[in-house]
Design a protein around this motif. Sequence first.
Motif, mmCIF file in Angstrom:
data_model
loop_
_atom_site.group_PDB
_atom_site.id
_atom_site.type_symbol
_atom_site.label_atom_id
_atom_site.label_comp_id
_atom_site.label_asym_id
_atom_site.label_seq_id
_atom_site.Cartn_x
_atom_site.Cartn_y
_atom_site.Cartn_z
ATOM 1 N N TRP A 62 0.833 -1.205 0.000
ATOM 2 C CA TRP A 62 0.000 0.000 0.000
ATOM 3 C C TRP A 62 0.867 1.254 0.000
ATOM 4 O O TRP A 62 0.484 2.267 -0.603
ATOM 5 N N THR A 65 1.956 1.653 -3.525
ATOM 6 C CA THR A 65 0.844 2.140 -4.342
ATOM 7 C C THR A 65 0.661 3.641 -4.185
ATOM 8 O O THR A 65 0.492 4.367 -5.179
ATOM 9 N N PHE A 68 3.989 5.550 -5.725
ATOM 10 C CA PHE A 68 4.099 5.505 -7.179
ATOM 11 C C PHE A 68 2.867 6.080 -7.865
ATOM 12 O O PHE A 68 2.958 6.644 -8.949
ATOM 13 N N GLY A 69 1.700 5.934 -7.227
ATOM 14 C CA GLY A 69 0.519 6.569 -7.799
ATOM 15 C C GLY A 69 0.646 8.082 -7.811
ATOM 16 O O GLY A 69 0.329 8.744 -8.807
ATOM 17 N N ALA A 91 2.700 1.206 -9.450
ATOM 18 C CA ALA A 91 1.559 1.225 -8.534
ATOM 19 C C ALA A 91 0.614 0.060 -8.826
ATOM 20 O O ALA A 91 0.098 -0.586 -7.903
ATOM 21 N N TYR A 92 0.405 -0.227 -10.101
ATOM 22 C CA TYR A 92 -0.448 -1.354 -10.494
ATOM 23 C C TYR A 92 0.126 -2.676 -9.989
ATOM 24 O O TYR A 92 -0.603 -3.530 -9.458
#
Length: 210
Positions: A62, A65, A68-69, A91-92
């Motif tokens: 998390w 995620t 990087f998101g 993120a994916y």
Amino acid sequence: MHGPAWVGWLLVLLGVAAGVYCLARARTGPVAQRGEARGEGLMALGMAAMAWPLAPPSWSPWLFTAVFGTAGLWALARRHLHHAVGALAMAYMAVAMVVPSQQPGHTGQMGQMGHLGTMEPMAQMGQAGGASGAAAMAHTVPGGVPLLTGLLLVYFTGYVLAAGVRLVPAAGAVSGETVAGGPTAVAGSGVLRACRVAMGIGMLAMLLAL
């Protein structure tokens, strides 16, 4: 990630080496390349952290995620398309690392097919055998969305091929013509491009091991 541990360690070494070089280039290289080198360096270190083959803490996917998101949206806002695709792909992959383990009964289309195909045999197993069979199935089912993973594989394959072709010395450099910045600038730019190619190959390896 799935796959042998030595692949993970190779990706860690690749990411750390590329990240350290790019961050050093961001401090000492030409001003026009510093921002791009800084982004490449942070991405490389993030790739090394995600490829770490030892068991990570439960909260780390998390964190990846979120980081990087945010980086992907920031790169998209600055119109750095390749950095945006790379960060969002990371993120994916971070989401794909944790979603199947949290939802063992729902692992996407491939997971549903495998679950239906093994439902009847698992019903005949004992309690211990059923638990081990479910754990084995959770480890063999690929994570993520197959279509999205395939599109990312196509993108990074094309990027690696195109960037690799650009690594071939230009005619001016081969003939010894003077280039602005001198030989050091040309060599540094070439190594930076080589780092991008290496990171693209690392992204392909991580997507294949997803």
